[in-house]
Scaffold this motif. Sequence first.
Motif, PDB file in Angstrom:
ATOM      1  N   VAL A  53     -19.148  -9.432  -7.444  1.00  0.00           N
ATOM      2  CA  VAL A  53     -18.636  -8.952  -8.755  1.00  0.00           C
ATOM      3  C   VAL A  53     -17.398  -9.843  -9.061  1.00  0.00           C
ATOM      4  O   VAL A  53     -16.313  -9.733  -8.384  1.00  0.00           O
ATOM      5  CB  VAL A  53     -18.333  -7.339  -8.682  1.00  0.00           C
ATOM      6  CG1 VAL A  53     -17.712  -7.104  -9.887  1.00  0.00           C
ATOM      7  CG2 VAL A  53     -19.485  -6.582  -8.054  1.00  0.00           C
ATOM      8  N   ILE A  54     -17.502 -10.646 -10.339  1.00  0.00           N
ATOM      9  CA  ILE A  54     -16.738 -11.404 -10.847  1.00  0.00           C
ATOM     10  C   ILE A  54     -15.833 -10.984 -11.743  1.00  0.00           C
ATOM     11  O   ILE A  54     -16.234 -10.115 -13.051  1.00  0.00           O
ATOM     12  CB  ILE A  54     -17.363 -12.705 -11.610  1.00  0.00           C
ATOM     13  CG1 ILE A  54     -18.391 -13.146 -10.545  1.00  0.00           C
ATOM     14  CG2 ILE A  54     -16.470 -13.795 -11.812  1.00  0.00           C
ATOM     15  CD1 ILE A  54     -17.735 -13.698  -9.292  1.00  0.00           C
TER      16      ILE A  54
ATOM     17  N   ALA B  93     -25.470   2.006  -6.710  1.00  0.00           N
ATOM     18  CA  ALA B  93     -24.993   0.665  -5.997  1.00  0.00           C
ATOM     19  C   ALA B  93     -23.819   1.025  -5.441  1.00  0.00           C
ATOM     20  O   ALA B  93     -23.191   1.984  -5.559  1.00  0.00           O
ATOM     21  CB  ALA B  93     -24.543  -0.068  -7.139  1.00  0.00           C
ATOM     22  N   LYS B  94     -23.426   0.240  -4.093  1.00  0.00           N
ATOM     23  CA  LYS B  94     -22.340   0.610  -3.308  1.00  0.00           C
ATOM     24  C   LYS B  94     -21.360  -0.804  -3.487  1.00  0.00           C
ATOM     25  O   LYS B  94     -21.941  -2.074  -3.721  1.00  0.00           O
ATOM     26  CB  LYS B  94     -22.584   0.585  -1.954  1.00  0.00           C
ATOM     27  CG  LYS B  94     -23.380   1.832  -1.758  1.00  0.00           C
ATOM     28  CD  LYS B  94     -22.778   3.282  -1.907  1.00  0.00           C
ATOM     29  CE  LYS B  94     -23.315   4.389  -1.429  1.00  0.00           C
ATOM     30  NZ  LYS B  94     -24.654   4.456  -1.886  1.00  0.00           N
ATOM     31  N   LEU B  95     -20.274  -0.767  -3.654  1.00  0.00           N
ATOM     32  CA  LEU B  95     -19.321  -1.903  -3.657  1.00  0.00           C
ATOM     33  C   LEU B  95     -18.200  -1.951  -2.701  1.00  0.00           C
ATOM     34  O   LEU B  95     -17.694  -0.847  -2.105  1.00  0.00           O
ATOM     35  CB  LEU B  95     -18.475  -1.596  -5.266  1.00  0.00           C
ATOM     36  CG  LEU B  95     -19.347  -1.762  -6.446  1.00  0.00           C
ATOM     37  CD1 LEU B  95     -18.333  -1.773  -7.319  1.00  0.00           C
ATOM     38  CD2 LEU B  95     -20.278  -3.033  -6.392  1.00  0.00           C
TER      39      LEU B  95
ATOM     40  N   PRO C 226     -14.980   3.365 -12.088  1.00  0.00           N
ATOM     41  CA  PRO C 226     -15.074   2.846 -13.304  1.00  0.00           C
ATOM     42  C   PRO C 226     -14.672   1.609 -13.614  1.00  0.00           C
ATOM     43  O   PRO C 226     -15.220   0.701 -14.404  1.00  0.00           O
ATOM     44  CB  PRO C 226     -14.335   3.876 -13.996  1.00  0.00           C
ATOM     45  CG  PRO C 226     -13.366   4.707 -13.226  1.00  0.00           C
ATOM     46  CD  PRO C 226     -14.102   4.365 -11.813  1.00  0.00           C
ATOM     47  N   ASP C 227     -13.642   0.774 -12.874  1.00  0.00           N
ATOM     48  CA  ASP C 227     -13.152  -0.259 -13.220  1.00  0.00           C
ATOM     49  C   ASP C 227     -13.987  -1.439 -12.831  1.00  0.00           C
ATOM     50  O   ASP C 227     -14.528  -2.337 -13.535  1.00  0.00           O
ATOM     51  CB  ASP C 227     -11.780  -0.691 -12.624  1.00  0.00           C
ATOM     52  CG  ASP C 227     -10.681   0.248 -13.313  1.00  0.00           C
ATOM     53  OD1 ASP C 227     -10.865   0.619 -14.401  1.00  0.00           O
ATOM     54  OD2 ASP C 227      -9.617   0.307 -12.568  1.00  0.00           O
ATOM     55  N   TYR C 228     -14.599  -1.253 -11.647  1.00  0.00           N
ATOM     56  CA  TYR C 228     -15.653  -2.169 -11.119  1.00  0.00           C
ATOM     57  C   TYR C 228     -16.977  -2.088 -11.916  1.00  0.00           C
ATOM     58  O   TYR C 228     -17.710  -2.915 -12.037  1.00  0.00           O
ATOM     59  CB  TYR C 228     -15.847  -1.714  -9.509  1.00  0.00           C
ATOM     60  CG  TYR C 228     -14.639  -2.323  -8.830  1.00  0.00           C
ATOM     61  CD1 TYR C 228     -14.337  -3.586  -8.614  1.00  0.00           C
ATOM     62  CD2 TYR C 228     -13.927  -1.213  -8.109  1.00  0.00           C
ATOM     63  CE1 TYR C 228     -13.429  -3.985  -7.773  1.00  0.00           C
ATOM     64  CE2 TYR C 228     -12.900  -1.500  -7.511  1.00  0.00           C
ATOM     65  CZ  TYR C 228     -12.585  -2.775  -7.154  1.00  0.00           C
ATOM     66  OH  TYR C 228     -11.353  -3.243  -6.510  1.00  0.00           O
ATOM     67  N   GLU C 229     -17.137  -0.744 -12.336  1.00  0.00           N
ATOM     68  CA  GLU C 229     -18.411  -0.431 -13.327  1.00  0.00           C
ATOM     69  C   GLU C 229     -18.299  -1.282 -14.258  1.00  0.00           C
ATOM     70  O   GLU C 229     -19.462  -2.248 -14.745  1.00  0.00           O
ATOM     71  CB  GLU C 229     -18.584   1.027 -13.524  1.00  0.00           C
ATOM     72  CG  GLU C 229     -20.007   1.244 -14.136  1.00  0.00           C
ATOM     73  CD  GLU C 229     -20.049   2.780 -14.415  1.00  0.00           C
ATOM     74  OE1 GLU C 229     -21.124   2.900 -14.869  1.00  0.00           O
ATOM     75  OE2 GLU C 229     -19.137   3.448 -14.161  1.00  0.00           O
TER      76      GLU C 229
END
Length: 256
Positions: free
Chosen positions: A28-29, A50-52, A81-84
């Motif tokens: 994730v960029i 999905a998992k992060l 949510p920020d990563y989403e």
Amino acid sequence: MKKSVDILGLQVISISEGKELGSVKGLVINSSEGSVAALIIDDGKWYLGAKLLPFSAIAGIGEYAVTVEGSDEVLSVSTAPDYEKLLAADIRIIDTKIVTKTGRILGKVVEFNIDENGKIVACDIEDVKGEALTLAAQRVITFGKQVTVIAEEDAFITETTVPVTKEPPVQPKEEVAPAPVVKTALPVEAAEKQQEEPEKKVDDKHRKFLLGKKASRRIETDNGVIIVDQGGEITEEVLQKAKLAGKFVELSMNIQ
């Protein structure tokens, strides 16, 4: 430094639980910061979402695995949510066109390199002539979904194999002519040291975490020599023996 290809496909291992949490499926960029914000983890349960794994939660990145302290470091997209938002932006970097601020196309990105903190430090590119070059990340204005925009100066792009140095100009009697440009390779020792420093920091962090822990079972070499008994304390000597015997990952997965 690590290339993105060195991370993709690695297993993710929980140090405290001694189990595999999945494998790295993607990166994730964060284009505004020029960094890898998280790793996308495939745990085989795609139907649950999905998992992060936030890059800041990584304990170490080795040849075989990415290690974390516990499975709770892996997040669901629905709770982050920020990563989403970053996932939705879908910035890939690789295969994007390299375009200058004034609109000239210089080639495309074929790979990128990150440091131990996830910061993108350089991009490997292929120019319009098919030559391999390296672009320093600080010269990038924008990492976009389809285009990477850079400053205009061609000098920002250098050949990957050898840096260029100039000798003092020769002074003939009638006119001044510049001496030929000599390309010199980076000394092997310096290159190896530069590559080893980030990896050493990661190893030190991992070793500090393991020191003082107890082995949950006996760890032996392939020849049956005991490295540490069940319940034995993990010391520097134990870590050294495990590393020499190729049992470091096995030891990491069996602590309590």
